[in-house]
Scaffold this active site. Structure first.
Site, PDB file in Angstrom:
ATOM      1  N   GLU A  74       1.059  -1.171  -0.273  1.00  0.00           N
ATOM      2  CA  GLU A  74       0.549   0.435  -0.261  1.00  0.00           C
ATOM      3  C   GLU A  74       0.501   1.296   0.498  1.00  0.00           C
ATOM      4  O   GLU A  74       1.664   1.321   0.513  1.00  0.00           O
ATOM      5  CB  GLU A  74      -0.791   0.111   1.086  1.00  0.00           C
ATOM      6  CG  GLU A  74      -2.205   0.576   1.126  1.00  0.00           C
ATOM      7  CD  GLU A  74      -2.806   0.897   2.507  1.00  0.00           C
ATOM      8  OE1 GLU A  74      -4.781   1.119   2.244  1.00  0.00           O
ATOM      9  OE2 GLU A  74      -2.733   0.804   3.425  1.00  0.00           O
ATOM     10  N   GLY A 128       4.355   1.090  12.467  1.00  0.00           N
ATOM     11  CA  GLY A 128       3.025   0.278  11.923  1.00  0.00           C
ATOM     12  C   GLY A 128       2.419  -0.864  12.040  1.00  0.00           C
ATOM     13  O   GLY A 128       3.443  -1.710  12.040  1.00  0.00           O
ATOM     14  N   ALA A 129       1.451  -0.987  11.132  1.00  0.00           N
ATOM     15  CA  ALA A 129       0.857  -1.779  10.501  1.00  0.00           C
ATOM     16  C   ALA A 129       0.680  -2.053   8.953  1.00  0.00           C
ATOM     17  O   ALA A 129       0.205  -1.089   8.430  1.00  0.00           O
ATOM     18  CB  ALA A 129       0.532  -2.821  12.085  1.00  0.00           C
ATOM     19  N   MET A 130      -0.249  -3.584   8.741  1.00  0.00           N
ATOM     20  CA  MET A 130       0.013  -3.338   7.751  1.00  0.00           C
ATOM     21  C   MET A 130      -1.565  -4.249   7.170  1.00  0.00           C
ATOM     22  O   MET A 130      -1.188  -5.238   7.539  1.00  0.00           O
ATOM     23  CB  MET A 130       1.191  -3.248   6.608  1.00  0.00           C
ATOM     24  CG  MET A 130       0.032  -3.655   4.972  1.00  0.00           C
ATOM     25  SD  MET A 130      -0.827  -2.180   4.514  1.00  0.00           S
ATOM     26  CE  MET A 130      -2.028  -3.004   3.080  1.00  0.00           C
ATOM     27  N   GLU A 131      -2.366  -4.151   6.720  1.00  0.00           N
ATOM     28  CA  GLU A 131      -3.586  -4.711   6.881  1.00  0.00           C
ATOM     29  C   GLU A 131      -3.879  -6.025   6.247  1.00  0.00           C
ATOM     30  O   GLU A 131      -4.965  -6.353   5.597  1.00  0.00           O
ATOM     31  CB  GLU A 131      -5.117  -4.210   6.961  1.00  0.00           C
ATOM     32  CG  GLU A 131      -5.344  -2.975   5.709  1.00  0.00           C
ATOM     33  CD  GLU A 131      -5.047  -1.653   5.329  1.00  0.00           C
ATOM     34  OE1 GLU A 131      -5.435  -0.995   4.363  1.00  0.00           O
ATOM     35  OE2 GLU A 131      -3.859  -1.689   6.270  1.00  0.00           O
ATOM     36  N   HIS A 170      -7.046  -1.922  15.401  1.00  0.00           N
ATOM     37  CA  HIS A 170      -7.501  -1.082  13.859  1.00  0.00           C
ATOM     38  C   HIS A 170      -7.305  -2.155  12.870  1.00  0.00           C
ATOM     39  O   HIS A 170      -7.795  -1.868  11.849  1.00  0.00           O
ATOM     40  CB  HIS A 170      -5.878  -0.282  14.094  1.00  0.00           C
ATOM     41  CG  HIS A 170      -5.659   0.612  12.795  1.00  0.00           C
ATOM     42  ND1 HIS A 170      -6.694   2.513  12.472  1.00  0.00           N
ATOM     43  CD2 HIS A 170      -5.569   0.285  11.158  1.00  0.00           C
ATOM     44  CE1 HIS A 170      -6.715   2.893  11.709  1.00  0.00           C
ATOM     45  NE2 HIS A 170      -5.934   1.670  10.747  1.00  0.00           N
ATOM     46  N   GLU A 171      -6.548  -3.234  12.450  1.00  0.00           N
ATOM     47  CA  GLU A 171      -5.821  -3.865  11.542  1.00  0.00           C
ATOM     48  C   GLU A 171      -6.759  -4.895  10.814  1.00  0.00           C
ATOM     49  O   GLU A 171      -6.962  -5.181  10.039  1.00  0.00           O
ATOM     50  CB  GLU A 171      -4.428  -4.095  11.431  1.00  0.00           C
ATOM     51  CG  GLU A 171      -2.745  -3.329  12.016  1.00  0.00           C
ATOM     52  CD  GLU A 171      -2.870  -2.683  10.646  1.00  0.00           C
ATOM     53  OE1 GLU A 171      -3.590  -2.128   9.247  1.00  0.00           O
ATOM     54  OE2 GLU A 171      -2.539  -0.622  11.257  1.00  0.00           O
ATOM     55  N   HIS A 180     -10.186  -3.680   9.317  1.00  0.00           N
ATOM     56  CA  HIS A 180      -9.641  -3.707   8.163  1.00  0.00           C
ATOM     57  C   HIS A 180     -10.724  -4.489   7.168  1.00  0.00           C
ATOM     58  O   HIS A 180     -10.021  -4.450   6.113  1.00  0.00           O
ATOM     59  CB  HIS A 180      -7.740  -2.759   7.156  1.00  0.00           C
ATOM     60  CG  HIS A 180      -7.318  -1.584   8.234  1.00  0.00           C
ATOM     61  ND1 HIS A 180      -8.390  -0.594   7.256  1.00  0.00           N
ATOM     62  CD2 HIS A 180      -6.775  -0.888   8.748  1.00  0.00           C
ATOM     63  CE1 HIS A 180      -7.916   0.031   7.259  1.00  0.00           C
ATOM     64  NE2 HIS A 180      -7.009  -0.090   8.083  1.00  0.00           N
ATOM     65  N   GLU A 219      -9.340   4.081   6.004  1.00  0.00           N
ATOM     66  CA  GLU A 219      -8.425   4.029   7.924  1.00  0.00           C
ATOM     67  C   GLU A 219      -9.151   4.849   8.536  1.00  0.00           C
ATOM     68  O   GLU A 219      -8.976   4.949  10.350  1.00  0.00           O
ATOM     69  CB  GLU A 219      -7.857   5.363   7.644  1.00  0.00           C
ATOM     70  CG  GLU A 219      -6.598   5.017   6.514  1.00  0.00           C
ATOM     71  CD  GLU A 219      -5.919   3.406   6.714  1.00  0.00           C
ATOM     72  OE1 GLU A 219      -6.050   3.379   8.508  1.00  0.00           O
ATOM     73  OE2 GLU A 219      -5.160   2.829   6.266  1.00  0.00           O
TER      74      GLU A 219
END
Length: 879
Positions: free
Chosen positions: A155, A287-290, A322-323, A326, A345
């Site tokens: 992303e 952070g992180a990625m979904e 949060h992730e 998503h 988001e």
């Protein structure tokens, strides 16, 4: 993974995008994007052989295509890749042209095609060293040796770096991925492993075919990984980490099961994949990625070690929530184009806060979220702010759309405000309908608003348009009138709130107010006209026009109402107290209220222990104290700040009481840190004594107690103490403790020791998995040593920012650097340097950063003048 009228902004949006797209439900044909829609991918077969040492990859790819109209041209995205043996249905094509500048490949066929066909080719590409596409992340193992992990970050538009593809969110397709890696490595992808074949020292792993999804959700991670696992409700859960760290995934594993259970019920659409993995990447990205079915996290955002404090544990749960949100909002239903990044988001941020608060009521999470709301409002009060919904025309703009303050936090606040207005059950009903209608497809903001309108019967699209299509937010002014019996009515007006308090334009919003008079329950009022009059309890009762701080707007009360609210402040509901403090401090900053009005509220707090209210007060006092440095009034103001806050600190002491809630610990930490910063000798001396005991027995002190203690000790360190901290950092057994020790070093006030911090931050002693730490240490020095931090930053920017993607680097330089270094050098020089080091496409972000810098520079002398006058009047009151 922040003043135009509403009509003017919508007209501008629609002049840039296809007319059918603006404010309309999703339609593939009208979705923006550079790629033509006459040829679309149905499914991909991608096989990759990565060379982690050589940072190269080779691959083969076969894409089933639907030719929706006769054409002899096929166009898709590619970057840093060379294609060969390009065939359509096994036959050679006419020409192949790739452009890295355009990030496009064009294949010309020998004749036009229609219907289903298969495009196949071989290709070679590169493995990145930063978090873009497929990247290699080095890290230091527990035995001191060095290893490498491969992972992905797609992303917004970086899938094209790993394999050529239709890299736009509306082109959903099936993905079948095969990877060849060393046989000792574990591999994780979106789906479970279908088969694994060992040949010599290598293993070829194929994953099951994915659901239909956009390319930016493809994930692949491989290396010396281990996992902890569990199953619940038909879903297999795994938490992966590099060997030796997997046991620190136990807390995240338990949380994932609880969160998924709650989300399955909330959406009334069960998680559709057979497994959900969480992968701790050592370093790599923040952070992180979904990624659907396999979420990647920076290891510090997922793993809970014995050295993790409560704040880190809270953050890990919140990021997971949060992730995982998503997996529905973004993965199951994807925004149609990057204009609606906020759909992903904002919703994930809002639901994560809701879930965190529900699962952990003792954390008082919505009060903590007030900090992110305030950050968003500070950014959104700039004249250079942008709307939540931004028109995106290219890849750089797609990255810019991920604005923490506006896209994430303002959007979260908007959704919370709408939920309060519509009601929790009605709001959820609308979300469920939206999810069911658009599953495995795409959507726009209009689709969401229409679903909420159908569920509620209210004009949600009209209300929401004000908030997402234009920048800023309203200042609601309240003018009260009392009748003969003491009954109160108020007249409500609005204008745009600006940082500088300048002239406001005619911008107006439909504002869902939450109004509380006295102890009554809040009631909904939609402010949709000027000079709107309503009844509001009695004149001798407190009044909150933003009850529980739910709304995304400022409130300015007339003098009489503010006086009543100040007198009754100690008995106010916590949320109302927080809202009043937030607004009054913002009004001081904009020049629309006196500093005295804010300090009167602060003085009324007494011994109350509400952490968020005190954090707002402490933050304001810290800003004033910093402004007063090197001025004649500094000591007087520091003494005032100490006197105001020390009684509360003394009631809390240094040690946590049994069954103490985390918010009380947060309050203690904030008070002790600020008292030390303001020169309270008793606090500093106590910290030194406790540090001496800690050095003798580090295991005798909790991680929570360590964090505050080390900050105070580091700030006031002499050479011997600094050396002790440095020894602890180098000898730390896990990354969480290591980063805490190094972070304490960067608080130091002694100029000579600060120069040692610079040497440490640039040295090889920082392990590769902590590749963002050096930059954070230099940035932290800016508080006490702005010029040293700046000179170091510009001399070593490539080293300090090497772990950032090119997009993140550009945005950080443009928007964050001016706000961080406004006090380090003349602003014209600062702007000139930044402008020379950023792409031209980030000029809007630079304008935002420079507006913040100019505001902070102008605020400094104004606060000094106001604080000195306040203290002079308090010392020598008028007779």
């Amino acid at each position: 993974m922040l003043n135009r009228s509403r009509f003017g902004f919508a007209a501008l949006c629609c002049s840039l995008a296809p007319t059918a797209w603006c404010g309309a439900p999703f339609a593939f044909e009208s979705a923006p994007g550079r790629l033509p829609k006459n040829v679309v991918p149905v499914s991909y077969e991608v096989a990759i052989v990565p060379d982690a040492d050589g940072l190269r990859l080779t691959g083969t790819e076969s894409v089933q295509l639907q030719f929706r109209a006769a054409t002899a041209t096929v166009q898709f995205n590619s970057l840093n890749e060379t294609l060969s043996h390009v065939l359509l249905d096994g036959k050679p094509v006419k020409t192949v042209t790739s452009s890295d500048e355009q990030q496009l490949t064009t294949v010309t066929l020998t004749k036009p095609a229609t219907g289903l066909h298969t495009l196949s080719f071989s290709y070679s590409g590169k493995i990145e060293t930063g978090p873009q596409g497929l990247f290699a992340q080095k890290y230091k193992k527990s035995d001191g040796g060095e290893a490498v992990l491969l992972s992905t970050q797609m992303e917004a538009t970086d899938a094209r770096r790993m394999f050529p593809c239709w890299d736009e969110p509306s082109f959903r397709a099936y993905f079948h991925l095969t990877i060849t890696v060393p046989k000792s490595w574990a591999t994780v992808g979106n789906m479970p492993i279908e088969r694994r074949t060992v040949h010599g020292q290598s293993a070829t792993v194929s994953f099951q075919r994915s659901p239909k999804m956009p390319s930016y959700l493809v994930v692949f991670t491989a290396g010396d990984l281990r996992e902890v696992t569990a199953s619940r409700g038909g879903t297999r859960f795994g938490v992966w980490a590099v060997a030796g760290q997997e046991q620190n995934g136990a807390a995240a594993l338990a949380s994932a099961q609880d969160i998924l259970t709650d989300y399955n019920e909330y959406f009334a659409y069960p998680y559709p994949l057979p497994k959900l993995d969480s992968i701790a990447v050592p370093g790599g990205f923040s952070g992180a990625m979904e990624n659907w079915g396999a979420i990647t996290y920076n290891d510090q955002s997922l793993l809970v070690s014995p050295s993790s404090n409560m704040r880190q544990r809270q953050g890990i749960f919140s990021i997971q929530a949060h992730e995982m949100a998503h997996q529905w909002f973004g993965d199951l239903v994807t925004m149609g184009w990057w204009d609606d990044t906020w759909l992903n988001e904002s919703f994930a941020s809002w639901l994560a806060a809701k879930e965190t608060a529900a699962r952990n009521p003792e954390w008082r999470w919505w009060e903590q979220e007030d900090d992110s709301r305030e950050s968003a409002m500070a950014a959104d009060a700039r004249t250079t702010s942008h709307a939540i919904e931004q028109h995106v025309t290219n890849e750089l703009q797609a990255a810019e759309s991920f604005d923490q303050d506006i896209t994430y936090s303002k959007g979260e606040a908007l959704l919370r405000m709408l939920e309060a207005y519509l009601g929790e059950d009605v709001f959820r009903q609308g979300i469920r309908a939206y999810m069911k209608s658009h599953a495995y497809s795409n959507a726009t903001a209009a689709d969401l608003w229409n679903a909420l309108k159908s569920a509620s019967g209210k004009k949600v699209p009209d209300i929401a348009a004000d908030w997402i299509e234009k920048p800023g937010f309203p200042l609601v002014s309240v003018t009260a009138a009392c009748d003969a019996s003491g009954g109160r009515s108020v007249t409500l007006r609005q204008k745009r709130f600006l940082l500088n308090g300048g002239s406001a334009n005619a911008a107006a919003w439909q504002v869902p107010l939450q109004i509380r008079a006295g102890a009554a329950a809040p009631r909904n009022v939609l402010l949709d006209t000027q000079d709107q009059k309503i009844a509001a309890g009695r004149c001798d009762e407190a009044l909150s026009v933003n009850a529980d701080a739910v709304g995304y707007y400022r409130v300015q009360y007339d003098a009489g109402t503010l006086a009543v609210n100040t007198r009754l402040f100690p008995a106010a509901v916590d949320g109302d107290r927080i809202a009043l403090l937030d607004d009054q401090w913002a009004l001081v900053g904009s020049g629309e209220a006196s500093l005295q009005s804010f300090l009167a509220l602060a003085s009324a707090m007494g011994a109350d222990r509400d952490a968020r209210a005190w954090q707002q007060i402490l933050g304001a006092l810290a800003i004033i104290e910093y402004a007063e440095r090197r001025s004649p009034g500094h000591e007087a103001f520091a003494a005032y700040a100490r006197a105001l806050t020390k009684p509360v600190a003394e009631t809390l002491g240094w040690d946590a009481a049994p069954q103490e809630t985390p918010d009380v610990g947060d309050l203690r930490d904030a008070l002790l840190r600020d008292l030390s910063s303001w020169g309270d000798h008793a606090t500093i001396d106590a910290a030194r004594r406790r540090f001496a005991a800690f050095v003798k027995d580090p295991r005798g002190m909790s991680a929570d107690a360590q964090t505050t203690l080390l900050t105070i000790v580091g700030q006031n360190a002499d050479a011997a103490t600094f050396a002790q901290l440095h020894t602890l950092a180098k000898g730390a057994k896990d990354d969480t403790a290591m980063q805490r020790y190094y972070g304490a070093l960067a608080r130091v006030r002694d100029p000579e020791l600060a120069r040692q911090v610079v040497q440490i931050a640039l040295s090889d002693e920082i392990p590769p998995q902590a590749n963002t730490l050096g930059r954070r240490l230099i940035q932290r020095l800016a508080r006490e040593h702005p010029r040293l931090s700046w000179d170091t930053f510009i001399a070593h920017q490539d080293q300090l920012m090497k772990s950032m993607s090119s997009f993140d680097r550009a945005l950080s330089l443009a928007q964050e650097t001016p706000a961080a270094y406004w006090d380090a050098l003349p602003l014209d020089q600062l702007e000139a340097w930044v402008r020379a080091n950023i792409p031209t496409g980030t000029s809007d972000n630079l304008a935002r950063g420079m507006e913040t810098a100019h505001y902070l520079a102008a605020q400094k002398p104004a606060l000094v003048k106001a604080a000195d006058a306040y203290l002079a009047a308090a010392t020598h009151p008028a007779r």
